[in-house]
Design a protein around this motif. Structure first.
Motif, PDB file in Angstrom:
ATOM      1  N   GLY A   1      11.776 -62.525  52.126  1.00 27.35           N
ATOM      2  CA  GLY A   1      11.141 -61.464  50.728  1.00 27.35           C
ATOM      3  C   GLY A   1      10.642 -59.906  52.409  1.00 27.35           C
ATOM      4  N   HIS A   2      10.254 -60.727  53.482  1.00 22.10           N
ATOM      5  CA  HIS A   2       9.432 -59.993  54.541  1.00 22.10           C
ATOM      6  C   HIS A   2      10.735 -58.735  54.790  1.00 22.10           C
ATOM      7  CE1 HIS A   2      12.794 -62.740  57.036  1.00 22.10           C
ATOM      8  NE2 HIS A   2      12.798 -61.647  57.561  1.00 22.10           N
ATOM      9  N   LEU A   3      11.979 -58.946  54.749  1.00 24.92           N
ATOM     10  CA  LEU A   3      12.469 -57.246  55.081  1.00 24.92           C
ATOM     11  C   LEU A   3      12.886 -56.577  54.207  1.00 24.92           C
ATOM     12  CD1 LEU A   3      15.785 -59.509  56.086  1.00 24.92           C
ATOM     13  CD2 LEU A   3      14.635 -58.479  57.566  1.00 24.92           C
ATOM     14  N   ASN A   4      11.465 -56.967  52.861  1.00 27.54           N
ATOM     15  CA  ASN A   4      12.446 -55.765  51.777  1.00 27.54           C
ATOM     16  C   ASN A   4      11.117 -55.476  51.956  1.00 27.54           C
ATOM     17  OD1 ASN A   4      14.032 -56.888  50.466  1.00 27.54           O
ATOM     18  ND2 ASN A   4      12.930 -58.272  49.543  1.00 27.54           N
ATOM     19  N   VAL A   5      10.228 -54.434  52.719  1.00 24.99           N
ATOM     20  CA  VAL A   5       8.862 -54.459  53.222  1.00 24.99           C
ATOM     21  C   VAL A   5       9.257 -52.863  53.148  1.00 24.99           C
ATOM     22  CG1 VAL A   5       7.117 -56.562  53.072  1.00 24.99           C
ATOM     23  CG2 VAL A   5       8.196 -54.842  55.641  1.00 24.99           C
ATOM     24  N   THR A   6       8.652 -51.707  53.746  1.00 21.08           N
ATOM     25  CA  THR A   6       8.857 -50.655  54.030  1.00 21.08           C
ATOM     26  C   THR A   6       9.899 -50.100  55.000  1.00 21.08           C
ATOM     27  OG1 THR A   6       6.429 -49.983  53.941  1.00 21.08           O
ATOM     28  CG2 THR A   6       7.687 -49.230  52.011  1.00 21.08           C
ATOM     29  N   ASP A   7       8.604 -50.727  55.892  1.00 22.86           N
ATOM     30  CA  ASP A   7       8.880 -50.554  57.486  1.00 22.86           C
ATOM     31  C   ASP A   7       8.114 -51.316  58.187  1.00 22.86           C
ATOM     32  OD1 ASP A   7       9.625 -49.347  59.538  1.00 22.86           O
ATOM     33  OD2 ASP A   7       7.915 -47.960  59.378  1.00 22.86           O
TER      34      ASP A   7
ATOM     35  N   GLY B   1       5.925 -52.919  49.180  1.00 23.89           N
ATOM     36  CA  GLY B   1       7.327 -53.082  49.254  1.00 23.89           C
ATOM     37  C   GLY B   1       7.221 -55.374  49.500  1.00 23.89           C
ATOM     38  N   ASP B   2       5.481 -55.339  49.814  1.00 23.20           N
ATOM     39  CA  ASP B   2       5.443 -56.966  50.156  1.00 23.20           C
ATOM     40  C   ASP B   2       4.915 -57.504  48.636  1.00 23.20           C
ATOM     41  OD1 ASP B   2       3.743 -59.006  51.378  1.00 23.20           O
ATOM     42  OD2 ASP B   2       2.458 -57.878  52.634  1.00 23.20           O
ATOM     43  N   MET B   3       5.587 -58.139  47.973  1.00 24.40           N
ATOM     44  CA  MET B   3       5.138 -59.412  47.204  1.00 24.40           C
ATOM     45  C   MET B   3       4.166 -60.188  47.360  1.00 24.40           C
ATOM     46  SD  MET B   3       7.312 -60.568  44.077  1.00 24.40           S
ATOM     47  CE  MET B   3       8.105 -62.223  45.557  1.00 24.40           C
ATOM     48  N   ALA B   4       4.326 -60.848  48.453  1.00 24.22           N
ATOM     49  CA  ALA B   4       3.483 -61.854  48.764  1.00 24.22           C
ATOM     50  C   ALA B   4       2.431 -61.373  49.015  1.00 24.22           C
ATOM     51  CB  ALA B   4       4.067 -62.511  49.928  1.00 24.22           C
ATOM     52  N   THR B   5       1.685 -60.368  49.499  1.00 23.22           N
ATOM     53  CA  THR B   5       0.429 -59.815  49.833  1.00 23.22           C
ATOM     54  C   THR B   5       0.168 -59.784  48.617  1.00 23.22           C
ATOM     55  OG1 THR B   5       1.048 -59.620  51.937  1.00 23.22           O
ATOM     56  CG2 THR B   5      -1.205 -58.273  51.169  1.00 23.22           C
ATOM     57  N   VAL B   6       0.662 -59.214  47.742  1.00 23.61           N
ATOM     58  CA  VAL B   6      -0.081 -58.490  46.498  1.00 23.61           C
ATOM     59  C   VAL B   6      -0.524 -60.264  45.533  1.00 23.61           C
ATOM     60  CG1 VAL B   6       0.274 -57.082  43.901  1.00 23.61           C
ATOM     61  CG2 VAL B   6       1.804 -56.371  46.419  1.00 23.61           C
ATOM     62  N   THR B   7       0.583 -60.361  46.184  1.00 19.67           N
ATOM     63  CA  THR B   7       0.486 -61.808  45.319  1.00 19.67           C
ATOM     64  C   THR B   7      -1.075 -62.934  44.906  1.00 19.67           C
ATOM     65  OG1 THR B   7       2.490 -62.431  44.649  1.00 19.67           O
ATOM     66  CG2 THR B   7       0.905 -64.065  43.771  1.00 19.67           C
ATOM     67  N   PHE B   8      -1.583 -62.955  46.711  1.00 12.99           N
ATOM     68  CA  PHE B   8      -2.657 -63.818  46.790  1.00 12.99           C
ATOM     69  C   PHE B   8      -3.493 -63.061  46.723  1.00 12.99           C
ATOM     70  CE2 PHE B   8      -2.256 -62.074  51.869  1.00 12.99           C
ATOM     71  CZ  PHE B   8      -3.241 -61.841  52.074  1.00 12.99           C
ATOM     72  N   GLY B   9      -3.516 -62.001  47.186  1.00 14.61           N
ATOM     73  CA  GLY B   9      -4.804 -60.861  46.456  1.00 14.61           C
ATOM     74  C   GLY B   9      -5.241 -60.938  45.217  1.00 14.61           C
TER      75      GLY B   9
ATOM     76  N   LYS C   1       1.261 -70.099  40.300  1.00 15.31           N
ATOM     77  CA  LYS C   1       1.553 -69.496  40.152  1.00 15.31           C
ATOM     78  C   LYS C   1       2.167 -68.666  41.517  1.00 15.31           C
ATOM     79  CE  LYS C   1       1.051 -66.109  36.189  1.00 15.31           C
ATOM     80  NZ  LYS C   1       0.015 -65.018  35.138  1.00 15.31           N
ATOM     81  N   LEU C   2       0.681 -68.329  41.906  1.00 14.71           N
ATOM     82  CA  LEU C   2       0.739 -68.246  43.471  1.00 14.71           C
ATOM     83  C   LEU C   2       1.820 -68.634  44.127  1.00 14.71           C
ATOM     84  CD1 LEU C   2      -0.409 -66.414  45.584  1.00 14.71           C
ATOM     85  CD2 LEU C   2      -2.126 -67.845  45.698  1.00 14.71           C
ATOM     86  N   TYR C   3       2.500 -70.163  44.600  1.00 17.27           N
ATOM     87  CA  TYR C   3       3.107 -71.118  45.034  1.00 17.27           C
ATOM     88  C   TYR C   3       4.262 -70.360  44.957  1.00 17.27           C
ATOM     89  CZ  TYR C   3      -0.616 -72.042  48.665  1.00 17.27           C
ATOM     90  OH  TYR C   3      -1.831 -72.273  49.863  1.00 17.27           O
ATOM     91  N   ALA C   4       4.254 -70.476  43.261  1.00 15.56           N
ATOM     92  CA  ALA C   4       6.180 -69.788  43.163  1.00 15.56           C
ATOM     93  C   ALA C   4       6.955 -68.697  43.701  1.00 15.56           C
ATOM     94  CB  ALA C   4       6.196 -70.248  41.555  1.00 15.56           C
TER      95      ALA C   4
ATOM     96  N   GLN D   1      -3.922 -66.717  51.882  1.00 21.98           N
ATOM     97  CA  GLN D   1      -4.047 -65.790  52.557  1.00 21.98           C
ATOM     98  C   GLN D   1      -2.968 -66.474  54.029  1.00 21.98           C
ATOM     99  OE1 GLN D   1      -7.722 -63.953  53.676  1.00 21.98           O
ATOM    100  NE2 GLN D   1      -7.803 -63.558  51.391  1.00 21.98           N
ATOM    101  N   VAL D   2      -3.331 -67.826  54.600  1.00 18.62           N
ATOM    102  CA  VAL D   2      -3.044 -68.395  55.714  1.00 18.62           C
ATOM    103  C   VAL D   2      -0.703 -68.782  55.352  1.00 18.62           C
ATOM    104  CG1 VAL D   2      -2.389 -70.159  57.422  1.00 18.62           C
ATOM    105  CG2 VAL D   2      -4.940 -69.165  57.126  1.00 18.62           C
ATOM    106  N   HIS D   3      -0.946 -69.122  54.163  1.00 17.67           N
ATOM    107  CA  HIS D   3       0.099 -69.673  54.099  1.00 17.67           C
ATOM    108  C   HIS D   3       1.171 -68.909  53.700  1.00 17.67           C
ATOM    109  CE1 HIS D   3      -1.341 -73.996  52.135  1.00 17.67           C
ATOM    110  NE2 HIS D   3      -1.426 -73.876  53.376  1.00 17.67           N
ATOM    111  N   THR D   4       0.770 -67.612  53.114  1.00 20.37           N
ATOM    112  CA  THR D   4       1.380 -66.429  52.183  1.00 20.37           C
ATOM    113  C   THR D   4       1.847 -66.009  53.822  1.00 20.37           C
ATOM    114  OG1 THR D   4      -0.412 -66.160  50.700  1.00 20.37           O
ATOM    115  CG2 THR D   4       1.715 -64.091  51.261  1.00 20.37           C
ATOM    116  N   ILE D   5       1.038 -65.295  55.011  1.00 20.67           N
ATOM    117  CA  ILE D   5       1.742 -64.797  56.220  1.00 20.67           C
ATOM    118  C   ILE D   5       2.231 -65.841  56.770  1.00 20.67           C
ATOM    119  CG2 ILE D   5       0.327 -63.496  57.517  1.00 20.67           C
ATOM    120  CD1 ILE D   5      -1.980 -62.793  56.019  1.00 20.67           C
TER     121      ILE D   5
END
Lengths: 91, 120, 511
Positions: free
Chosen positions: C82-88, C216-224, C69-72, C143-147
């Motif tokens: 996705g990095h462009l979707n963060v608030t700021d 707006g950081d979906m990737a971090t939510v997911t690994f977290g 699920k995470l890697y999908a 964490q390393v992969h996501t970031i």
């Protein structure tokens, strides 16, 4: 004042939704709080997720260990069996 | 020995003894009620440096950008050395003033209590 | 004929305890050499209860599903920019703090649990530690992969591993974990599984991940949350180990209480970094540090310690101080990174008007009185082209290694100084909590690698800030300093069309 609250926090996703609903049905004292991407459910003394209730809601077999896929955090003493996932504070 | 260690000979040299600082000693200085400087500061200073050089050369570089700094009346500064009230002899060296390795100097400037009196 | 299906308890017993064996030609004390060094007395390892009856086969099944699920989601995140979707772009600095400060601790946790799992004679404890060791390795990897997606577009991520062993503020999390790993196995579990995971980790992951979701950081939510789903098991191990030790022998109580006092305070000081992240680094804020401390420590921790009172355990020493300090520490920490933004691989800034209003509302007793004047002054200086950087190096606390930024409780504008003498040298501390920890085990902390002293001893690349920053593998003016002047900000404005044609240094400009 005695404080014996337990809680479970679940991801706010499709898999957790029936679990939250089942908790709501079976634990009348539970309080459900929504946060970004997360649902936190607090209850005094005891909180149970019953297999039968979840199965009723999703129409398939459900193993309480599936809760491992959507749990974020818990507080309380855990009792995990094939029929239920229970958090409690023994007094 | 209070540490519970696997080995009986759990023993390490202190890392920050004076001999490791190439002739300097570490001196800490804090300016009370000026927390815009987030913490007291640490300087490596020669023990024979006159106290007047600390005040006249070292501190202006550290604190000179604070609006209170130019207004300090140095005769009225209340000093503490390692927690005890202290009157420095400006002409004597740090060492002669009792400023040893890892001594903490604090100065209070009555009437100057940070930006807008906020302790900043 | 099909065998009768085993119930969960039977299956667990078969797959864990029944796999253990007794030694015939080695003595137990030779195999488990660290079992007595801490003075903990265990009479019967069979009394160890495993509340989660997760067997290794079920473990692999559920962990495998979590990973898929995470890697999908990570793939989708990368494919959709996705990095462009963060608030700021300011938000991304929270991730830099996380990757430099937290992810290397996950790796240390992996090592720590692998080591202590080897030391316990009880197979229930062995299996729990083994699972957690694998979990922690998974956490650092994901964490390393996501970031890494952010690393393609923002500065400051690329040297996190090199920096963890060198940069001043990273000596705070590093020394915390080194302290735990170099303790005995029971203290390690009390430190990490109980005091950190059970009592404090909610304050790390829940606000971080809710904050990521809100920004707006979906990737971090997911690994977290994927990591956090393991956390329920880890926390349960923490509670179980405390109850088990206390039930085994009455002599264990004072030892455990002392560890809880120590590791509550060490963990709480470490969380100063999280407090600052919550109050200052999230453009959209979920809750204040103060509110989080009230919810997760005062209320939830309160219930836990009432529960443990039946074993004779009381709340950790100095917990009352943490309640007074909840109005202060996030501001003190952000001020520290503002002071030393030239020496950290992420950016800082002064809060804008709307953010100051929020801070005033959340901290009615302290923000306007102590902290707003500082930010207004700094913002003015920045406008004049004289952005404030502290030119001197700070005095550090010997125990927590944080600069001495914490106040006296009866005057929040006055630095708290504490000190001890040991074998002819003076040692300084930020608080009574840190002083007590040193006084109990001075041999452990006289060898502390304090970054400021190390710089002055000539062990950090040179004498000037420029030398040290280079030794940190930071590019001055790119990875560090004020956000407003950073290439990150210029790039962000360009990508989000806030700026039309501004010069972006080619080395850091992307697309």
């Amino acid at each position: 004042m005695s404080n014996n609250m337990v809680y479970i926090a679940l991801q706010n996703n499709e898999e957790a939704r029936p679990i939250v609903e089942a908790i709501e049905q079976d634990n009348p004292d539970a309080q459900i709080n929504h946060f970004p991407a997360m649902v936190k459910i607090d209850a005094p003394g005891r909180l149970a997720v019953n297999r039968e209730t979840v199965e009723e809601l999703i129409g398939r077999d459900w193993d309480p260990q599936e809760i491992h896929l959507s749990v974020i955090s818990i507080s309380g003493n855990v009792d995990e069996t094939e029929d239920a996932f229970i958090l409690e504070r023994k007094r | 020995m209070p540490v519970n260690a696997i080995r009986e000979d759990y023993r390490f040299p202190a890392k920050d003894v004076e001999a490791n600082f190439h002739g300097n000693r570490v001196v800490y200085v804090g300016w009370d009620h000026h927390m815009m400087f987030c913490a007291p500061v640490a300087f490596p200073l020669p023990p024979d440096m006159p106290f007047s050089a600390l005040v006249g050369e070292v501190l202006p570089n550290a604190y000179g950008m604070h609006p209170d700094f130019p207004q300090i009346d140095w005769d009225k500064v209340e000093w503490k050395l390692n927690g005890k009230p202290f009157t420095p002899d400006m002409d004597a060296s740090l060492d002669a003033n009792g400023v040893k390795h890892k001594s903490a100097l604090r100065m209070r400037t009555p009437g100057l209590e940070g930006i807008g009196g906020s302790g900043s | 004929m099909a065998a009768k299906k085993m119930n969960l308890r039977e299956k667990y017993t078969r797959m864990t305890r029944d796999l253990a064996w007794d030694f015939s030609y080695q003595r137990d004390e030779d195999v488990y050499k660290q079992m007595t060094m801490e003075g903990i007395k265990i009479e019967d390892w069979d009394k160890w209860e495993d509340p989660f009856r997760l067997t290794m086969d079920a473990y692999w099944k559920y962990q495998g599903e979590k990973e898929r699920k995470l890697y999908a989601i990570i793939d989708a995140f990368a494919q959709n920019n996705g990095h462009l979707n963060v608030t700021d772009a300011r938000y991304v600095n929270a991730l830099k703090l996380f990757l430099t400060g937290v992810s290397p601790l996950e790796y240390m946790a992996h090592r720590g649990f692998a080591m202590v799992g080897r030391q316990f004679p009880g197979v229930g404890a062995q299996v729990a530690c083994q699972m957690q060791a694998v979990d922690e390795l998974r956490h650092v990897q994901t964490q390393v992969h996501t970031i890494s997606q952010y690393n393609k577009y923002f500065n400051g991520f690329q040297e996190f591993r090199h920096q963890h062993d060198r940069v001043w503020y990273l000596s705070v999390p590093k020394s915390f974990f080194d302290d735990a790993v170099s303790a005995g196995p029971f203290e390690f579990l009390t430190a990490i599984s109980f005091s950190f995971e059970y009592v404090l980790t909610n304050l790390l992951f829940m606000p971080f991940m809710s904050g990521a979701a809100y920004n707006g950081d979906m990737a971090t939510v997911t690994f977290g949350f994927s990591a956090q789903s393991d956390e329920a098991r880890h926390m349960t191990l923490g509670l179980e180990v405390i109850k088990f030790i206390l039930e085994q022998h009455p002599d264990n109580l004072p030892i455990v209480q002392k560890w809880i006092d120590k590791w509550f305070w060490r963990g709480y000081r470490l969380l100063t970094l999280v407090a600052m992240m919550m109050d200052y680094m999230l453009p959209k804020r979920v809750m204040s540090w103060r509110e989080a401390w009230e919810m997760y420590f005062e209320q939830n921790g309160g219930a836990l310690f009432e529960d443990l009172a039946r074993y004779g355990i009381r709340k950790p020493k100095y917990w009352e101080q943490s309640v007074v300090e909840k109005d202060v520490i996030s501001h003190a920490a952000w001020g520290t990174f503002y002071n030393y933004a030239h020496a950290a691989p992420f950016h800082t800034w002064t809060p804008n008007d709307e953010e100051m209003e929020w801070l005033s509302a959340k901290y009615p007793d302290t923000f306007d009185k102590y902290f707003r004047p500082r930010y207004e002054h700094w913002a003015e200086q920045e406008k004049k082209g004289e952005r404030f950087y502290n030119p001197s190096l700070p005095m550090l606390c010997t125990t927590c290694q944080i600069p001495m930024v914490f106040p006296e409780l009866d005057d929040l504008a006055l630095t708290c100084y504490r000190s001890s003498e040991y074998e002819g040298d003076t040692y300084h501390f930020c608080s009574d909590g840190c002083k007590d920890i040193f006084d109990n085990e001075p041999e452990k902390y006289v060898q502390s690698w304090l970054p400021v002293h190390q710089i002055y001893q000539g062990n950090c690349g040179g004498a000037t800030v420029e030398d040290v920053v280079k030794w940190y593998h930071m590019e001055d003016g790119v990875d560090n300093r004020e956000y407003l002047h950073s290439p990150d900000r210029r790039n962000w404005d360009k990508w989000t069309k806030k700026a039309t044609e501004e010069e972006v240094p080619p080395k850091t400009a992307v697309g």
